[in-house]
Design a protein around this motif. Sequence first.
Motif, mmCIF file in Angstrom:
data_model
loop_
_atom_site.group_PDB
_atom_site.id
_atom_site.type_symbol
_atom_site.label_atom_id
_atom_site.label_comp_id
_atom_site.label_asym_id
_atom_site.label_seq_id
_atom_site.Cartn_x
_atom_site.Cartn_y
_atom_site.Cartn_z
ATOM 1 N N GLY A 69 0.839 -0.861 0.204
ATOM 2 C CA GLY A 69 -0.044 -0.184 -0.085
ATOM 3 C C GLY A 69 0.511 1.276 0.236
ATOM 4 N N ARG A 70 1.651 1.298 0.973
ATOM 5 C CA ARG A 70 3.036 2.565 1.083
ATOM 6 C C ARG A 70 4.244 2.489 -0.541
ATOM 7 N NH1 ARG A 70 8.820 2.915 4.477
ATOM 8 N NH2 ARG A 70 8.445 0.853 3.189
ATOM 9 N N THR A 71 4.130 1.642 -0.934
ATOM 10 C CA THR A 71 4.436 1.958 -2.340
ATOM 11 C C THR A 71 4.065 2.174 -3.963
ATOM 12 O OG1 THR A 71 6.128 -0.480 -2.119
ATOM 13 C CG2 THR A 71 6.339 0.841 -1.212
ATOM 14 N N GLU A 72 3.095 1.897 -2.881
ATOM 15 C CA GLU A 72 2.250 1.727 -5.162
ATOM 16 C C GLU A 72 2.204 2.655 -5.476
ATOM 17 O OE1 GLU A 72 0.772 -1.526 -5.354
ATOM 18 O OE2 GLU A 72 0.083 -0.690 -7.397
ATOM 19 N N VAL A 73 2.676 3.795 -4.889
ATOM 20 C CA VAL A 73 2.556 4.855 -5.915
ATOM 21 C C VAL A 73 3.955 5.564 -6.956
ATOM 22 C CG1 VAL A 73 0.943 6.687 -4.785
ATOM 23 C CG2 VAL A 73 3.283 6.712 -4.069
ATOM 24 N N MET A 74 4.788 4.919 -6.110
ATOM 25 C CA MET A 74 6.007 4.476 -6.832
ATOM 26 C C MET A 74 5.993 4.328 -8.693
ATOM 27 S SD MET A 74 8.920 3.560 -3.883
ATOM 28 C CE MET A 74 10.314 3.371 -4.762
ATOM 29 N N TYR A 75 4.987 2.778 -8.491
ATOM 30 C CA TYR A 75 4.607 2.606 -9.704
ATOM 31 C C TYR A 75 4.362 3.142 -10.855
ATOM 32 C CZ TYR A 75 6.785 -2.159 -7.299
ATOM 33 O OH TYR A 75 7.280 -2.775 -6.894
ATOM 34 N N ARG A 76 3.023 4.363 -10.189
ATOM 35 C CA ARG A 76 2.673 5.732 -11.050
ATOM 36 C C ARG A 76 3.493 5.842 -12.277
ATOM 37 N NH1 ARG A 76 -1.379 9.158 -6.995
ATOM 38 N NH2 ARG A 76 -2.057 7.029 -5.805
ATOM 39 N N GLU A 77 2.334 6.444 -12.955
ATOM 40 C CA GLU A 77 3.591 7.493 -14.255
ATOM 41 C C GLU A 77 4.509 8.282 -13.371
ATOM 42 O OE1 GLU A 77 2.708 8.663 -18.259
ATOM 43 O OE2 GLU A 77 1.983 9.976 -17.346
ATOM 44 N N GLY A 78 5.753 8.776 -13.831
ATOM 45 C CA GLY A 78 6.140 9.835 -13.281
ATOM 46 C C GLY A 78 5.278 11.053 -13.062
ATOM 47 N N GLY A 79 5.617 12.063 -11.887
ATOM 48 C CA GLY A 79 4.779 13.171 -12.086
ATOM 49 C C GLY A 79 4.165 13.166 -10.380
ATOM 50 N N CYS A 80 4.076 12.318 -9.651
ATOM 51 C CA CYS A 80 3.564 12.984 -8.554
ATOM 52 C C CYS A 80 4.170 12.882 -6.456
ATOM 53 C CB CYS A 80 2.519 11.311 -8.279
ATOM 54 S SG CYS A 80 2.831 9.958 -7.491
ATOM 55 N N ALA A 81 3.664 12.593 -6.112
ATOM 56 C CA ALA A 81 4.937 12.236 -5.149
ATOM 57 C C ALA A 81 5.102 11.410 -4.128
ATOM 58 C CB ALA A 81 3.900 14.111 -4.049
ATOM 59 N N TYR A 82 5.954 10.974 -3.601
ATOM 60 C CA TYR A 82 5.719 9.631 -2.682
ATOM 61 C C TYR A 82 6.124 10.010 -1.145
ATOM 62 C CZ TYR A 82 7.519 5.006 -0.680
ATOM 63 O OH TYR A 82 7.506 4.676 0.545
ATOM 64 N N ILE A 83 5.663 10.400 -0.583
ATOM 65 C CA ILE A 83 6.042 10.716 0.577
ATOM 66 C C ILE A 83 5.509 9.918 2.117
ATOM 67 C CG2 ILE A 83 5.326 13.132 2.026
ATOM 68 C CD1 ILE A 83 4.331 14.755 0.469
ATOM 69 N N TYR A 84 5.985 9.477 2.205
ATOM 70 C CA TYR A 84 6.293 8.222 3.366
ATOM 71 C C TYR A 84 7.045 8.877 5.159
ATOM 72 C CZ TYR A 84 11.276 7.611 3.202
ATOM 73 O OH TYR A 84 12.451 7.191 3.241
ATOM 74 N N LEU A 85 6.681 8.435 5.776
ATOM 75 C CA LEU A 85 6.560 8.057 7.369
ATOM 76 C C LEU A 85 7.930 7.327 7.533
ATOM 77 C CD1 LEU A 85 6.082 9.814 10.181
ATOM 78 C CD2 LEU A 85 4.746 8.234 10.328
ATOM 79 N N CYS A 86 9.043 7.987 7.866
ATOM 80 C CA CYS A 86 10.282 8.025 8.537
ATOM 81 C C CYS A 86 10.572 7.772 10.070
ATOM 82 C CB CYS A 86 11.938 7.938 7.704
ATOM 83 S SG CYS A 86 12.867 7.112 7.852
ATOM 84 N N TYR A 87 11.316 6.479 10.692
ATOM 85 C CA TYR A 87 11.180 6.311 11.965
ATOM 86 C C TYR A 87 10.183 7.016 12.767
ATOM 87 C CZ TYR A 87 16.263 5.341 10.727
ATOM 88 O OH TYR A 87 17.080 5.278 10.041
ATOM 89 N N GLY A 88 9.011 7.236 12.627
ATOM 90 C CA GLY A 88 7.779 6.940 12.874
ATOM 91 C C GLY A 88 7.602 8.558 13.249
ATOM 92 N N ILE A 89 8.636 9.506 12.947
ATOM 93 C CA ILE A 89 8.594 10.990 13.298
ATOM 94 C C ILE A 89 8.835 11.878 11.835
ATOM 95 C CG2 ILE A 89 9.919 12.861 14.543
ATOM 96 C CD1 ILE A 89 11.033 10.578 16.133
ATOM 97 N N HIS A 90 9.408 11.432 10.774
ATOM 98 C CA HIS A 90 9.691 11.964 10.224
ATOM 99 C C HIS A 90 8.884 12.003 8.569
ATOM 100 C CE1 HIS A 90 12.992 14.073 12.516
ATOM 101 N NE2 HIS A 90 12.919 12.411 12.466
ATOM 102 N N SER A 91 8.599 12.747 7.342
ATOM 103 C CA SER A 91 7.963 12.218 6.771
ATOM 104 C C SER A 91 9.373 12.752 4.713
ATOM 105 C CB SER A 91 6.408 13.296 6.004
ATOM 106 O OG SER A 91 5.382 13.234 7.072
ATOM 107 N N LEU A 92 8.781 11.999 4.337
ATOM 108 C CA LEU A 92 10.532 12.606 3.504
ATOM 109 C C LEU A 92 9.677 11.908 2.462
ATOM 110 C CD1 LEU A 92 11.774 11.357 6.489
ATOM 111 C CD2 LEU A 92 13.315 9.535 4.132
ATOM 112 N N PHE A 93 9.850 12.712 1.370
ATOM 113 C CA PHE A 93 9.284 13.317 0.307
ATOM 114 C C PHE A 93 10.334 13.217 -0.416
ATOM 115 C CE2 PHE A 93 9.092 16.579 -3.462
ATOM 116 C CZ PHE A 93 7.270 16.569 -3.648
ATOM 117 N N ASN A 94 9.516 11.988 -2.016
ATOM 118 C CA ASN A 94 9.969 11.671 -2.849
ATOM 119 C C ASN A 94 10.057 12.059 -4.627
ATOM 120 O OD1 ASN A 94 12.141 9.121 -2.182
ATOM 121 N ND2 ASN A 94 10.545 9.817 -0.388
#
Length: 211
Positions: A69-94
Amino acid sequence: MERLTITGQKLGSGFYTDPDVVGIARALLGKILWCNMDGVLSGGIITETEAYAGAEDRASHAWGNRRSGRTEVMYREGGCAYIYLCYGIHSLFNVVTGREGLPHAVLIRGVEIAGGHENVQKRLGRKIFQTKDTTGPGRVTRALGLHHSMTGTSLLGEEIWLEDHGIVIPEHQILTGPRIGVDYAGDDAALPYRFRVDNPELFENQIIKKK
DNA sequence: CGGCCGATCCACT
DNA sequence: GTGGATCGGCCGA
């Protein structure tokens, strides 16, 4: 320092669908990342990136074409944001790149604030901020108001997008090296997929107007 | 369903 | 330079 153009150009679909994620990571240096969630605008000049090369890259969340569920957006066509929670604290923007089905992404690790300074000041709770306050992937999202709940947002819309303002980082001012915190990735940990501007503080206190 | 751990940061020393 | 914070995803039972 290069001359800045008066107005910027919003990056279009063609920029993101390029299959060369490492080239995109490098090309993102000097581009402007804008966030206008809930009408509160802030933006920054990108000064540090890391490429994550999808299924073939052990450091990538999509290594071996793993899907969740988390990584599904990585498989989309380029041009969207993949933002996930790291270490329970930080949002990381891709930035998701590549054609649909190709799970490439570029982690934004550093920016220099270039717009909406007053909004950033409120978020960070300090009157003055500089390079160290917006360097580090968690600090980038905190400064710009990006949150992991926004994952999947199109970069072609009016909430999160990127612009080219003609800032060109000369080759000799781009430092290249291995990515941070990917020791678990075996040989791939040594890949030179991290790019950063040698003297990002030169961009401190820039003011760039959104297109 | 329980437990482990991470693409980190900050406040210490 | 080290450890604690803090929580969702993911894997194995």
